[in-house]
Enzyme design. Sequence first.
Site, PDB file in Angstrom:
ATOM      1  N   ARG A   1      -7.924  -4.546  -3.107  1.00 55.58           N
ATOM      2  CA  ARG A   1      -7.486  -3.369  -3.883  1.00 55.58           C
ATOM      3  C   ARG A   1      -8.485  -3.153  -5.029  1.00 55.58           C
ATOM      4  NH1 ARG A   1      -2.470  -2.567  -1.689  1.00 55.58           N
ATOM      5  NH2 ARG A   1      -1.603  -4.513  -0.854  1.00 55.58           N
TER       6      ARG A   1
ATOM      7  N   CYS B   1       0.840  -1.214   0.000  1.00 52.83           N
ATOM      8  CA  CYS B   1       0.000   0.000   0.000  1.00 52.83           C
ATOM      9  C   CYS B   1       0.873   1.261   0.000  1.00 52.83           C
ATOM     10  CB  CYS B   1      -0.916   0.014   1.216  1.00 52.83           C
ATOM     11  SG  CYS B   1      -2.034  -1.393   1.285  1.00 52.83           S
TER      12      CYS B   1
HETATM   13  C1  BEZ Z   1       0.600  -4.647   1.856  1.00 58.36           C
HETATM   14  O1  BEZ Z   1       1.806  -4.862   1.885  1.00 58.36           O
HETATM   15  O2  BEZ Z   1       0.148  -3.554   1.513  1.00 58.36           O
HETATM   16  C2  BEZ Z   1      -0.337  -5.726   2.287  1.00 58.36           C
HETATM   17  C3  BEZ Z   1      -0.008  -7.023   1.977  1.00 58.36           C
HETATM   18  C4  BEZ Z   1      -0.863  -8.037   2.379  1.00 58.36           C
HETATM   19  C5  BEZ Z   1      -2.023  -7.732   3.077  1.00 58.36           C
HETATM   20  C6  BEZ Z   1      -2.349  -6.421   3.335  1.00 58.36           C
HETATM   21  C7  BEZ Z   1      -1.501  -5.408   2.940  1.00 58.36           C
END
Ligand code: BEZ
Length: 237
Positions: A137, A54
Amino acid sequence: METTESQIIPMPRIGDKAPEFKAVTTQGPINFPADFSGSWVILFSHPADFTPVCTSEFMTFASQEEKFAKANCKLVGLSVDGLYSHIAWLRTIREKIEYKGMKDVEVKFPLIEDITMEVAKKYGMIQPGESNTKAVRAVFFIDPKGIIRAIIYYPLSLGRNFDELYRALVAMQTADAFSVATPADWQPGDDVIVPTAGSCGVAKERMENKTDMKCYDWFFCTRPISKEKVFDAVLKK
Ligand code: BEZ
């Protein structure tokens, strides 16, 4: 508690009016989509603040905000985190994170707090097979009349390609402006697809090369539109 039929909110679809909501954001309260009338909006969700994928996405999207703004498109983010988490995360991004040549990145677009998941559920951003507690997402393209024009969903582990989001935005605006469609992998400057011939006469004319179109068969014809014409139509002066 078991979910009953009446609790299931149908997921919005392409062509639907964007579901309305009021929300608190990092840029103050918003009334969606009314506050964005006249602009395209990309409403997108991310799973959680202070997570690496993110963070890479927010830095990339924020760095391209001006490019989207020039194509009359505003950005609005959302996660099920609270406002203070959002503020702290955006401050950390600006003050501490240097990534792929991006640094001192200020996220100026609104980031919605959605602790109750009310908005996320309205937009089908909670997909229990992936996570019950985090939004996937999701990317909603909403046009200046508040109609959903495209939806893309990605899983938690997959960071989005923001060049593709921009390409999709420009392609939809080009389709609207020139009454055409855009072929696979289209980029501004590439030929566009003209509506299929609606009569035998038009089909014959096209196949006899009596037009400026290039026809691969009677139902599949393209014509050129220069990059300049595309950007003249799409970019705000
Ligand atoms: C992230 O790195 O943004 C992420 C990865 C897995 C689950 C939730 C967020």
